[in-house]
Write a protein that holds these residues in place. Sequence first.
Motif, PDB file in Angstrom:
ATOM      1  N   ALA A 123       0.839  -1.208   0.000  1.00 60.59           N
ATOM      2  CA  ALA A 123       0.000   0.000   0.000  1.00 60.59           C
ATOM      3  C   ALA A 123       0.870   1.254   0.000  1.00 60.59           C
ATOM      4  CB  ALA A 123      -0.954   0.003   1.195  1.00 60.59           C
ATOM      5  N   TYR A 124       1.822   1.277  -0.942  1.00 57.15           N
ATOM      6  CA  TYR A 124       2.751   2.403  -1.067  1.00 57.15           C
ATOM      7  C   TYR A 124       1.994   3.644  -1.539  1.00 57.15           C
ATOM      8  CZ  TYR A 124       6.344   5.322  -3.233  1.00 57.15           C
ATOM      9  OH  TYR A 124       7.129   6.374  -3.618  1.00 57.15           O
ATOM     10  N   VAL A 125       2.145   4.739  -0.807  1.00 61.08           N
ATOM     11  CA  VAL A 125       1.448   5.988  -1.135  1.00 61.08           C
ATOM     12  C   VAL A 125       2.438   7.006  -1.673  1.00 61.08           C
ATOM     13  CG1 VAL A 125       0.093   7.917  -0.214  1.00 61.08           C
ATOM     14  CG2 VAL A 125      -0.327   5.589   0.606  1.00 61.08           C
ATOM     15  N   GLU A 126       2.106   7.619  -2.791  1.00 61.08           N
ATOM     16  CA  GLU A 126       2.923   8.695  -3.340  1.00 61.08           C
ATOM     17  C   GLU A 126       2.019   9.866  -3.720  1.00 61.08           C
ATOM     18  OE1 GLU A 126       4.948   6.639  -6.486  1.00 61.08           O
ATOM     19  OE2 GLU A 126       3.370   7.032  -7.931  1.00 61.08           O
ATOM     20  N   VAL A 127       2.566  11.060  -3.611  1.00 56.40           N
ATOM     21  CA  VAL A 127       1.818  12.286  -3.907  1.00 56.40           C
ATOM     22  C   VAL A 127       2.461  12.986  -5.096  1.00 56.40           C
ATOM     23  CG1 VAL A 127       1.075  14.541  -3.016  1.00 56.40           C
ATOM     24  CG2 VAL A 127       1.118  12.547  -1.492  1.00 56.40           C
ATOM     25  N   THR A 128       1.629  13.420  -6.031  1.00 56.48           N
ATOM     26  CA  THR A 128       2.120  14.179  -7.174  1.00 56.48           C
ATOM     27  C   THR A 128       1.381  15.513  -7.250  1.00 56.48           C
ATOM     28  OG1 THR A 128       0.499  13.301  -8.767  1.00 56.48           O
ATOM     29  CG2 THR A 128       2.534  12.035  -8.454  1.00 56.48           C
ATOM     30  N   LEU A 129       2.051  16.499  -7.804  1.00 57.08           N
ATOM     31  CA  LEU A 129       1.411  17.794  -8.037  1.00 57.08           C
ATOM     32  C   LEU A 129       0.626  17.744  -9.344  1.00 57.08           C
ATOM     33  CD1 LEU A 129       4.324  20.269  -7.211  1.00 57.08           C
ATOM     34  CD2 LEU A 129       2.501  19.477  -5.688  1.00 57.08           C
ATOM     35  N   LYS A 130      -0.557  18.317  -9.358  1.00 51.47           N
ATOM     36  CA  LYS A 130      -1.318  18.415 -10.606  1.00 51.47           C
ATOM     37  C   LYS A 130      -0.689  19.532 -11.438  1.00 51.47           C
ATOM     38  CE  LYS A 130      -5.791  17.703 -10.615  1.00 51.47           C
ATOM     39  NZ  LYS A 130      -7.243  17.777 -10.326  1.00 51.47           N
ATOM     40  N   ASP A 131       0.105  19.149 -12.401  1.00 48.19           N
ATOM     41  CA  ASP A 131       0.849  20.106 -13.212  1.00 48.19           C
ATOM     42  C   ASP A 131       1.158  19.451 -14.553  1.00 48.19           C
ATOM     43  OD1 ASP A 131       2.628  21.842 -14.385  1.00 48.19           O
ATOM     44  OD2 ASP A 131       3.822  22.187 -12.575  1.00 48.19           O
ATOM     45  N   ASP A 132       0.272  19.655 -15.513  1.00 46.32           N
ATOM     46  CA  ASP A 132       0.414  19.007 -16.820  1.00 46.32           C
ATOM     47  C   ASP A 132       1.729  19.375 -17.502  1.00 46.32           C
ATOM     48  OD1 ASP A 132      -2.022  17.886 -16.376  1.00 46.32           O
ATOM     49  OD2 ASP A 132      -3.130  19.110 -17.826  1.00 46.32           O
ATOM     50  N   GLU A 133       2.135  20.636 -17.380  1.00 49.86           N
ATOM     51  CA  GLU A 133       3.344  21.090 -18.065  1.00 49.86           C
ATOM     52  C   GLU A 133       4.586  20.357 -17.582  1.00 49.86           C
ATOM     53  OE1 GLU A 133       4.008  25.269 -18.105  1.00 49.86           O
ATOM     54  OE2 GLU A 133       1.994  25.754 -18.835  1.00 49.86           O
ATOM     55  N   ARG A 134       4.573  19.956 -16.316  1.00 47.35           N
ATOM     56  CA  ARG A 134       5.745  19.291 -15.733  1.00 47.35           C
ATOM     57  C   ARG A 134       5.486  17.805 -15.486  1.00 47.35           C
ATOM     58  NH1 ARG A 134       5.110  24.356 -14.274  1.00 47.35           N
ATOM     59  NH2 ARG A 134       6.879  25.785 -14.425  1.00 47.35           N
ATOM     60  N   ASP A 135       4.455  17.296 -16.148  1.00 47.89           N
ATOM     61  CA  ASP A 135       4.148  15.863 -16.119  1.00 47.89           C
ATOM     62  C   ASP A 135       3.879  15.356 -14.702  1.00 47.89           C
ATOM     63  OD1 ASP A 135       3.622  13.597 -17.586  1.00 47.89           O
ATOM     64  OD2 ASP A 135       5.677  12.839 -17.492  1.00 47.89           O
ATOM     65  N   ASP A 136       3.113  16.146 -13.939  1.00 49.85           N
ATOM     66  CA  ASP A 136       2.670  15.761 -12.593  1.00 49.85           C
ATOM     67  C   ASP A 136       3.808  15.206 -11.728  1.00 49.85           C
ATOM     68  OD1 ASP A 136       0.166  16.499 -13.445  1.00 49.85           O
ATOM     69  OD2 ASP A 136      -0.535  14.468 -13.793  1.00 49.85           O
ATOM     70  N   PRO A 137       4.758  16.058 -11.331  1.00 52.96           N
ATOM     71  CA  PRO A 137       5.941  15.567 -10.607  1.00 52.96           C
ATOM     72  C   PRO A 137       5.624  15.028  -9.214  1.00 52.96           C
ATOM     73  CG  PRO A 137       5.858  17.963 -10.552  1.00 52.96           C
ATOM     74  CD  PRO A 137       4.773  17.527 -11.490  1.00 52.96           C
ATOM     75  N   LEU A 138       6.373  14.006  -8.817  1.00 51.91           N
ATOM     76  CA  LEU A 138       6.311  13.507  -7.448  1.00 51.91           C
ATOM     77  C   LEU A 138       6.821  14.585  -6.491  1.00 51.91           C
ATOM     78  CD1 LEU A 138       7.760   9.894  -7.801  1.00 51.91           C
ATOM     79  CD2 LEU A 138       5.510  10.467  -6.902  1.00 51.91           C
ATOM     80  N   ILE A 139       6.300  14.558  -5.259  1.00 49.07           N
ATOM     81  CA  ILE A 139       6.761  15.523  -4.261  1.00 49.07           C
ATOM     82  C   ILE A 139       6.748  14.868  -2.887  1.00 49.07           C
ATOM     83  CG2 ILE A 139       4.455  16.524  -3.913  1.00 49.07           C
ATOM     84  CD1 ILE A 139       5.943  19.285  -3.666  1.00 49.07           C
ATOM     85  N   THR A 140       7.691  15.252  -2.027  1.00 49.46           N
ATOM     86  CA  THR A 140       7.801  14.690  -0.682  1.00 49.46           C
ATOM     87  C   THR A 140       7.051  15.552   0.331  1.00 49.46           C
ATOM     88  OG1 THR A 140       9.804  15.938  -0.148  1.00 49.46           O
ATOM     89  CG2 THR A 140      10.092  13.805  -1.261  1.00 49.46           C
ATOM     90  N   ASP A 141       6.881  15.001   1.532  1.00 50.69           N
ATOM     91  CA  ASP A 141       6.202  15.761   2.582  1.00 50.69           C
ATOM     92  C   ASP A 141       7.004  17.008   2.967  1.00 50.69           C
ATOM     93  OD1 ASP A 141       8.240  14.242   3.689  1.00 50.69           O
ATOM     94  OD2 ASP A 141       7.145  13.771   5.534  1.00 50.69           O
ATOM     95  N   GLN A 142       8.351  16.908   2.933  1.00 49.63           N
ATOM     96  CA  GLN A 142       9.184  18.069   3.262  1.00 49.63           C
ATOM     97  C   GLN A 142       8.963  19.208   2.261  1.00 49.63           C
ATOM     98  OE1 GLN A 142      13.080  16.057   3.460  1.00 49.63           O
ATOM     99  NE2 GLN A 142      13.276  16.907   5.510  1.00 49.63           N
ATOM    100  N   ALA A 143       8.968  18.871   0.977  1.00 54.85           N
ATOM    101  CA  ALA A 143       8.781  19.897  -0.055  1.00 54.85           C
ATOM    102  C   ALA A 143       7.379  20.480   0.003  1.00 54.85           C
ATOM    103  CB  ALA A 143       9.052  19.303  -1.434  1.00 54.85           C
ATOM    104  N   LEU A 144       6.386  19.651   0.272  1.00 53.83           N
ATOM    105  CA  LEU A 144       5.002  20.138   0.376  1.00 53.83           C
ATOM    106  C   LEU A 144       4.887  21.180   1.476  1.00 53.83           C
ATOM    107  CD1 LEU A 144       3.121  16.741  -0.053  1.00 53.83           C
ATOM    108  CD2 LEU A 144       2.796  18.754  -1.506  1.00 53.83           C
ATOM    109  N   GLU A 145       5.569  20.939   2.609  1.00 56.08           N
ATOM    110  CA  GLU A 145       5.514  21.892   3.715  1.00 56.08           C
ATOM    111  C   GLU A 145       6.321  23.152   3.383  1.00 56.08           C
ATOM    112  OE1 GLU A 145       5.149  21.285   8.315  1.00 56.08           O
ATOM    113  OE2 GLU A 145       7.231  20.878   7.728  1.00 56.08           O
ATOM    114  N   MET A 146       7.497  22.989   2.798  1.00 56.68           N
ATOM    115  CA  MET A 146       8.333  24.141   2.453  1.00 56.68           C
ATOM    116  C   MET A 146       7.655  25.065   1.439  1.00 56.68           C
ATOM    117  SD  MET A 146      12.120  22.453   2.144  1.00 56.68           S
ATOM    118  CE  MET A 146      12.895  21.632   3.534  1.00 56.68           C
ATOM    119  N   LEU A 147       6.857  24.476   0.552  1.00 59.62           N
ATOM    120  CA  LEU A 147       6.176  25.258  -0.477  1.00 59.62           C
ATOM    121  C   LEU A 147       4.779  25.714  -0.036  1.00 59.62           C
ATOM    122  CD1 LEU A 147       7.191  23.097  -3.587  1.00 59.62           C
ATOM    123  CD2 LEU A 147       8.155  25.299  -2.881  1.00 59.62           C
ATOM    124  N   ASN A 148       4.470  25.497   1.248  1.00 62.89           N
ATOM    125  CA  ASN A 148       3.186  25.932   1.828  1.00 62.89           C
ATOM    126  C   ASN A 148       1.985  25.305   1.120  1.00 62.89           C
ATOM    127  OD1 ASN A 148       4.347  27.675   3.822  1.00 62.89           O
ATOM    128  ND2 ASN A 148       4.742  29.169   2.194  1.00 62.89           N
TER     129      ASN A 148
END
Length: 227
Positions: A123-148
């Motif tokens: 049950a591996y969970v991964e989060v991606t940003l909805k961003d078609d131009e950048r092909d929905d990049p993966l993002i970590t919990d640290q980056a999500l918090e840093m980017l507010n």
Amino acid sequence: MNLIYKGKTKDVYELDSGKVLLKFKDDVTGNDGVFDPGANTVGLSIEGMGNLGLKLTKFFFEKINDKGIPTHYVDSDLNEQTMTVLKAQPFGKGVEVICRYKAVGSFIRRYGLYASEGKELDAYVEVTLKDDERDDPLITDQALEMLNIMTKKEYKKLTELTREISGIIKEELSKKNLELYDIKLEFGRVGKDNHIALIDEISAGNMRVYKDNKYVEPFELGKIILN
């Protein structure tokens, strides 16, 4: 009602009541005419897919609501191919959450050096940003918090809800001798307290499912589940 957004598989309208109306389409995501739930372009159109997607979404959302898990679902109109939901605030400009039980698709494209097709995943969970131009990049919990975009506490809750919801869906599919390989979910903040809730849809176009080790096409999958 006012049109808010024309999406790949749904159009979104704001109602006078403050709630939101989702109008389901027959389009599904993919590339070169081949379905892919992880794709960020419309790959093909399947007649009746919108209605089937709504029926499946209603089926799963009602089961999830019955478990006391927060969602944005209010009700649906199968004849109009619409679903009424609570207004939700996205995380940033939107994130998607994938829960993986077996390695397939983009997981293999990224990690094929270490994983073979069909490898068991817990049950591996991964989060991606909805961003078609950048092909929905993966993002970590640290980056999500840093980017507010979300806090680590919200990320932890989102991950817990993803595993819980995916487990419910996996169990329902197993009743039809179907095996869930992966599923894409979406969450947002709902209500005055901004609690995290499941939003968007839960349809065959958002999951990869196999039967007897053979991939089940979305339209056929929907019919099997609802039969």
